[in-house]
Design an enzyme around this catalytic site. Structure first.
Site, mmCIF file in Angstrom:
data_model
loop_
_atom_site.group_PDB
_atom_site.id
_atom_site.type_symbol
_atom_site.label_atom_id
_atom_site.label_comp_id
_atom_site.label_asym_id
_atom_site.label_seq_id
_atom_site.Cartn_x
_atom_site.Cartn_y
_atom_site.Cartn_z
ATOM 1 N N SER A 146 0.848 -1.193 0.000
ATOM 2 C CA SER A 146 0.000 0.000 0.000
ATOM 3 C C SER A 146 0.879 1.237 0.000
ATOM 4 O O SER A 146 2.069 1.171 0.345
ATOM 5 C CB SER A 146 -0.883 0.003 1.257
ATOM 6 O OG SER A 146 -1.541 1.246 1.432
ATOM 7 N N TYR A 159 -3.609 -0.827 9.992
ATOM 8 C CA TYR A 159 -3.416 -1.006 8.547
ATOM 9 C C TYR A 159 -2.012 -0.566 8.150
ATOM 10 O O TYR A 159 -1.305 -1.275 7.419
ATOM 11 C CB TYR A 159 -4.471 -0.207 7.791
ATOM 12 C CG TYR A 159 -4.445 -0.419 6.298
ATOM 13 C CD1 TYR A 159 -5.098 -1.505 5.717
ATOM 14 C CD2 TYR A 159 -3.785 0.472 5.460
ATOM 15 C CE1 TYR A 159 -5.076 -1.705 4.353
ATOM 16 C CE2 TYR A 159 -3.755 0.277 4.081
ATOM 17 C CZ TYR A 159 -4.403 -0.811 3.539
ATOM 18 O OH TYR A 159 -4.373 -1.010 2.173
#
Length: 254
Positions: A146, A159
């Site tokens: 990410s 996350y």
């Protein structure tokens, strides 16, 4: 050795893709099929008809293997089963979740859920399936990282931690397995319009801020990740090891 377009072919390969019911996982699975691979779709539920239909329309086979990747025990079990029963050529660790809250209020149960799905399941699958690849002397592992593998984000501490961890695992495994002709790499998607980003997309002000930072001037689509996944899964990427390929519309360059 001269280049050939055949280097992008996945004909005769078997690929495992996690989290392929929709979004990035579905697009990646369909792209791998279009390049010639047969698919094993690892998911919590069996509701993958849309993904199956797309793969079968491309003339490739697919089957569903169920496992709840929130459970390390389930992830370990299915990883061992696949490693022992299937010759897996490509593993795409895509399954992921995101839970938002202020850091001061972020409860440990949420933290653990996100880490189990995003990082621990990827590690367990890579360890078991990768061991079989190493023994065989060939294989590709593609982890979905990410932008938050490089940044901290806002209100998503678990996350961010999981995606930083994915990059660490990617590089650690690449260091050990490159000599065995097993390439381990990652893709870092930017802001992609999927279910995981619905909250941001629906916030008009925040969405405008995001688009304003992206040189491409738009949210990414799940299909934007597909070409990178095919490339890193193919013989064309045989000398790429431990790399994190950002597919972000230029966000990190800004």
């Amino acid at each position: 050795m001269s280049f050939s377009p055949a280097a992008f072919s996945l004909t005769g390969k078997t690929a495992v893709v996690t989290g392929a019911r929709r979004g990035i996982g579905q697009e990646v699975a369909a792209a791998l099929a279009s390049a010639g691979a047969d698919l094993i779709l690892l998911a919590r539920d069996t509701d993958l008809e849309a993904t199956l239909s797309r793969i079968e329309a491309l003339g490739r086979s697919a089957r569903i293997v169920t496992a709840d990747l929130e459970s390390p025990e389930a992830a370990q079990r299915v990883a061992t089963e696949l490693a022992e029963t299937v010759e897996v050529d490509i593993l795409v660790n895509n399954a992921g979740m995101i839970l938002r809250d202020d850091a001061v209020d972020y409860d440990y149960a949420s933290w653990q859920r996100v880490l189990d799905v995003n990082l621990n399941s990827a590690w367990l699958l890579s360890q078991q399936i990768g061991a079989a690849m190493v023994a065989r002397g060939s294989g590709k592992i593609v982890n979905i990282a990410s932008l938050l593998s490089f940044q901290g984000g806002i209100r998503v501490p678990a996350y961010a931690a999981s995606k930083h961890g994915i990059v660490g695992v990617t590089k650690a495994l690449a260091n050990e397995w490159a000599a065995a002709n097993v390439q381990v790499n990652a893709i870092a998607p930017g802001y992609i319009a999927t279910d995981n980003t619905e909250e941001l997309q629906s916030d008009a002000a925040r969405s405008a801020e995001i688009i304003g930072r992206i040189p491409a001037g738009r949210w990414g689509a799940a299909a934007d990740i597909a070409g990178a996944a095919v490339f890193l899964s193919s013989p064309a990427a045989d000398y790429i090891n431990g790399h994190v390929l950002a597919v972000d519309g230029g966000w990190l360059a800004r």
